[in-house]
Scaffold this motif. Structure first.
Motif, PDB file in Angstrom:
ATOM      1  N   ILE A 397       0.843  -1.199   0.000  1.00  8.67           N
ATOM      2  CA  ILE A 397       0.000   0.000   0.000  1.00  8.67           C
ATOM      3  C   ILE A 397       0.877   1.249   0.000  1.00  8.67           C
ATOM      4  N   VAL A 398       0.556   2.197  -0.883  1.00 11.75           N
ATOM      5  CA  VAL A 398       1.235   3.492  -0.900  1.00 11.75           C
ATOM      6  C   VAL A 398       0.650   4.349   0.213  1.00 11.75           C
ATOM      7  N   GLN A 399       1.518   4.817   1.108  1.00  7.34           N
ATOM      8  CA  GLN A 399       1.092   5.680   2.201  1.00  7.34           C
ATOM      9  C   GLN A 399       1.548   7.117   1.918  1.00  7.34           C
ATOM     10  N   LYS A 400       0.933   8.066   2.571  1.00 10.59           N
ATOM     11  CA  LYS A 400       1.312   9.464   2.397  1.00 10.59           C
ATOM     12  C   LYS A 400       1.520  10.103   3.760  1.00 10.59           C
ATOM     13  N   ASP A 401       2.697  10.722   3.920  1.00 13.41           N
ATOM     14  CA  ASP A 401       3.001  11.425   5.162  1.00 13.41           C
ATOM     15  C   ASP A 401       2.170  12.706   5.222  1.00 13.41           C
ATOM     16  N   GLU A 402       1.413  12.879   6.288  1.00 12.21           N
ATOM     17  CA  GLU A 402       0.499  14.020   6.386  1.00 12.21           C
ATOM     18  C   GLU A 402       1.235  15.356   6.425  1.00 12.21           C
ATOM     19  N   LYS A 403       2.378  15.394   7.082  1.00 12.82           N
ATOM     20  CA  LYS A 403       3.090  16.659   7.243  1.00 12.82           C
ATOM     21  C   LYS A 403       3.750  17.115   5.944  1.00 12.82           C
ATOM     22  N   SER A 404       4.454  16.204   5.268  1.00 15.31           N
ATOM     23  CA  SER A 404       5.228  16.573   4.068  1.00 15.31           C
ATOM     24  C   SER A 404       4.489  16.305   2.767  1.00 15.31           C
ATOM     25  N   GLY A 405       3.489  15.430   2.809  1.00 14.81           N
ATOM     26  CA  GLY A 405       2.787  15.049   1.591  1.00 14.81           C
ATOM     27  C   GLY A 405       3.553  14.048   0.746  1.00 14.81           C
ATOM     28  N   ILE A 406       4.662  13.512   1.271  1.00 15.97           N
ATOM     29  CA  ILE A 406       5.506  12.577   0.523  1.00 15.97           C
ATOM     30  C   ILE A 406       4.910  11.177   0.572  1.00 15.97           C
ATOM     31  N   SER A 407       4.914  10.489  -0.584  1.00 11.46           N
ATOM     32  CA  SER A 407       4.376   9.135  -0.684  1.00 11.46           C
ATOM     33  C   SER A 407       5.483   8.108  -0.489  1.00 11.46           C
ATOM     34  N   TYR A 408       5.149   7.012   0.196  1.00  8.92           N
ATOM     35  CA  TYR A 408       6.148   5.979   0.452  1.00  8.92           C
ATOM     36  C   TYR A 408       5.460   4.624   0.610  1.00  8.92           C
ATOM     37  N   ILE A 409       6.265   3.577   0.459  1.00  7.19           N
ATOM     38  CA  ILE A 409       5.781   2.206   0.590  1.00  7.19           C
ATOM     39  C   ILE A 409       6.694   1.486   1.565  1.00  7.19           C
ATOM     40  N   ASP A 410       6.141   0.937   2.626  1.00  4.90           N
ATOM     41  CA  ASP A 410       6.902   0.134   3.575  1.00  4.90           C
ATOM     42  C   ASP A 410       6.603  -1.335   3.326  1.00  4.90           C
ATOM     43  N   THR A 411       7.652  -2.113   3.085  1.00  2.00           N
ATOM     44  CA  THR A 411       7.463  -3.505   2.711  1.00  2.00           C
ATOM     45  C   THR A 411       8.761  -4.263   2.949  1.00  2.00           C
ATOM     46  N   LEU A 412       8.915  -5.410   2.311  1.00  5.35           N
ATOM     47  CA  LEU A 412      10.190  -6.117   2.298  1.00  5.35           C
ATOM     48  C   LEU A 412      10.869  -5.810   0.970  1.00  5.35           C
ATOM     49  N   VAL A 413      11.834  -6.642   0.569  1.00  7.01           N
ATOM     50  CA  VAL A 413      12.498  -6.425  -0.714  1.00  7.01           C
ATOM     51  C   VAL A 413      11.449  -6.428  -1.827  1.00  7.01           C
ATOM     52  N   SER A 414      11.510  -5.453  -2.725  1.00  3.41           N
ATOM     53  CA  SER A 414      10.515  -5.343  -3.791  1.00  3.41           C
ATOM     54  C   SER A 414      11.141  -4.651  -4.993  1.00  3.41           C
ATOM     55  N   GLU A 415      10.333  -4.481  -6.035  1.00  2.00           N
ATOM     56  CA  GLU A 415      10.770  -3.746  -7.234  1.00  2.00           C
ATOM     57  C   GLU A 415       9.890  -2.529  -7.479  1.00  2.00           C
ATOM     58  N   HIS A 416       9.323  -1.991  -6.407  1.00  4.84           N
ATOM     59  CA  HIS A 416       8.516  -0.773  -6.539  1.00  4.84           C
ATOM     60  C   HIS A 416       9.330   0.404  -7.083  1.00  4.84           C
ATOM     61  N   PRO A 417      10.542   0.672  -6.570  1.00  3.42           N
ATOM     62  CA  PRO A 417      11.275   1.834  -7.097  1.00  3.42           C
ATOM     63  C   PRO A 417      11.705   1.657  -8.549  1.00  3.42           C
ATOM     64  N   GLN A 418      12.025   0.416  -8.960  1.00  2.00           N
ATOM     65  CA  GLN A 418      12.379   0.193 -10.353  1.00  2.00           C
ATOM     66  C   GLN A 418      11.188   0.459 -11.266  1.00  2.00           C
ATOM     67  N   ARG A 419      10.016  -0.032 -10.873  1.00  2.01           N
ATOM     68  CA  ARG A 419       8.831   0.203 -11.710  1.00  2.01           C
ATOM     69  C   ARG A 419       8.526   1.694 -11.820  1.00  2.01           C
ATOM     70  N   TRP A 420       8.704   2.424 -10.727  1.00  2.00           N
ATOM     71  CA  TRP A 420       8.465   3.862 -10.772  1.00  2.00           C
ATOM     72  C   TRP A 420       9.465   4.553 -11.696  1.00  2.00           C
ATOM     73  N   THR A 421      10.720   4.119 -11.658  1.00  5.14           N
ATOM     74  CA  THR A 421      11.747   4.714 -12.520  1.00  5.14           C
ATOM     75  C   THR A 421      11.428   4.481 -13.992  1.00  5.14           C
ATOM     76  N   TYR A 422      11.046   3.266 -14.361  1.00  4.74           N
ATOM     77  CA  TYR A 422      10.745   2.977 -15.767  1.00  4.74           C
ATOM     78  C   TYR A 422       9.447   3.648 -16.212  1.00  4.74           C
ATOM     79  N   ARG A 423       8.522   3.806 -15.298  1.00  6.67           N
ATOM     80  CA  ARG A 423       7.297   4.537 -15.629  1.00  6.67           C
ATOM     81  C   ARG A 423       7.639   5.981 -15.964  1.00  6.67           C
TER      82      ARG A 423
END
Length: 449
Positions: A397-423
């Motif tokens: 699940i993509v979460q959003k920090d209320e104070k900064s508005g920054i989106s992040y994903i907490d998980t184990l090893v994944s390929e979320h950042p690679q998919r975002w880069t290629y997108r």
């Protein structure tokens, strides 16, 4: 046929080549010559590129030779101290006007015909101006080509050749700034003399892909077994170490291990203990650093990356400079706190030299993989089959920090950042202008990633 009647080339559907609904990436994007040429135009010639650190050019006349894509550029300060970036090519016959990688000068001289340029890029000397040109050469129109945008964020100098680009602050956004804050918060930074450079037979995007890859521990078993470096994941590939991916505009991202609450509590209690020192994170316990990084950044221990090719690794910065679809030049800049004790400084330098760069055990192992992966994108048979980027897809699940508005994903090893880069890559490659990119780029994901 008139030049303006020539039809535009038919480009492929880049979002189809990077099919993130299925988690697949077409191998052609790593070896196709025409795609590579368009990358130089639509990504590097359009985007903000890291040039150098201000400590490398502190005084007027200091210069540092860098690259925007495959174009050589000079980063310097003019007589007023203003940061300038120029294409390193004479306006007469195109010869380089600067050959040294770094130094100090009063002007830039073309060694072919002697055209001379001031630190502000203006053409100030033309041999035979009176007798050969009959004084009808308008020198004001033939200065060095200057980057319309040159800005610095916390000492890190960037340049952009597209006049329509947004300013650096907008381009970086909160995540891009956080990427630099991760290294800029390490004290009174100064560059260590010398930039490590080597060429690897790989496509630049595969080297970028590896920035976020904490799945490839098997690659570095020889480095771990020799004691040259410590394992990067506790528990091994797919182990229990938590990971955090931070997603930013235009493709910026942070991916890798996340500090646990226990880690942070222990370091707050004793910021100089062995855990904090060994993980090189004790500076994050300083109140001012925590304020700068925020809750998302303090816990993000992974590798920050500013699109397209700026990677922060601890106290080092790396560039992946394209040298054709099948070659990448890797640059490593090392930064240390000026007030650091000599013993600590020596230890950090040893670590920097023996981890990455030509003498680095980790990069030698990584580079062999990137080389072989790039070769396999050219095979007539192999390139029929896409690459798999499905790890973690649809499970987090993509979460959003209320104070900064920054989106992040907490998980184990994944390929979320690679998919975002290629997108993001597909967005940049599809857009014909900055206006198109701003309007049509994919929004940061929400909900299930």
């Amino acid at each position: 046929m008139m030049l303006d009647q020539v039809s535009k080339p038919a480009y492929p559907d880049f979002h189809a080549l990077v099919d993130l609904q299925a988690g697949l990436v077409d191998r052609s994007i790593f070896s196709d010559e025409e795609i590579y040429k368009l990358e130089l135009e639509r990504i590097f010639a359009r985007g903000w590129n890291f040039m150098c650190h201000e400590s490398q050019i502190p005084k007027p006349g200091d210069f540092f030779l860098s690259f925007i894509g495959d174009d050589s550029v000079i980063a310097t300060r003019d007589k007023t101290g203003k940061l300038q970036v120029f294409l390193n090519t004479c306006r007469h016959r195109g010869n380089a006007v600067c050959r040294a990688e770094q130094g100090h000068t009063k002007s830039f001289l073309c060694t072919y015909h002697g055209w001379t340029y001031g630190l502000d890029g203006k053409l100030i000397g033309v041999p035979g101006y009176k007798d050969f040109y009959h004084e009808d050469l308008d020198r004001s129109q033939w200065g060095l080509v200057a980057a319309p945008h040159v800005e610095s964020y916390k000492g890190f100098v960037f340049a952009c050749m597209d006049p329509d680009a947004p300013n650096l602050n907008e381009f970086l956004g909160p995540v891009g700034r956080m990427c630099i804050d991760q290294i800029a918060s390490r004290g009174k930074l100064a560059i260590v003399d010398g930039v490590s450079k080597n060429i690897i037979g790989c496509n630049w995007k595969l080297a970028v892909d590896n920035v976020f890859d904490y799945y490839h521990v098997i690659t570095h078993m020889s480095a771990f077994m020799s004691g040259g470096t410590a394992p990067v994941i506790r528990g091994g590939p797919g182990g229990s170490e938590p990971q955090r991916t931070v997603l930013g505009e235009y493709g910026h991202a942070i991916g890798g291990p996340k500090l646990t609450e226990e880690d942070v509590d222990a370091m707050k209690a004793s910021p100089n203990d062995a855990v904090a020192q060994s993980r090189d994170l004790y500076h994050r316990m300083l109140p001012e650093v925590q304020e700068t990084l925020g809750d998302v950044g303090v816990y993000a221990q992974g590798h920050p990356h500013i699109f397209p090719n700026f990677w922060v690794s601890g106290n080092q910065v790396s560039l992946r400079i394209p040298r054709g679809p099948n070659k990448t030049e890797i640059w490593w800049f090392t930064f240390l706190d000026e007030d650091m004790p000599k013993e600590t400084r020596d230890m950090r330098m040893h670590r920097a030299i023996h981890a990455f760069g030509a003498a680095g055990m980790l990069e030698q192992e990584d580079g062999e993989n990137w080389d072989q992966s790039t070769r396999a994108t050219r095979g007539v048979l192999a390139k029929r089959y896409p690459l798999n980027f499905r790890m973690g897809m649809g499970h987090d699940i993509v979460q959003k920090d209320e104070k900064s508005g920054i989106s992040y994903i907490d998980t184990l090893v994944s390929e979320h950042p690679q998919r975002w880069t290629y997108r993001a890559w597909a967005d940049w490659m599809t857009a014909e202008s900055w206006a198109d990119l701003k309007r049509d780029r994919a929004p940061i994901p929400e909900g299930i990633a």
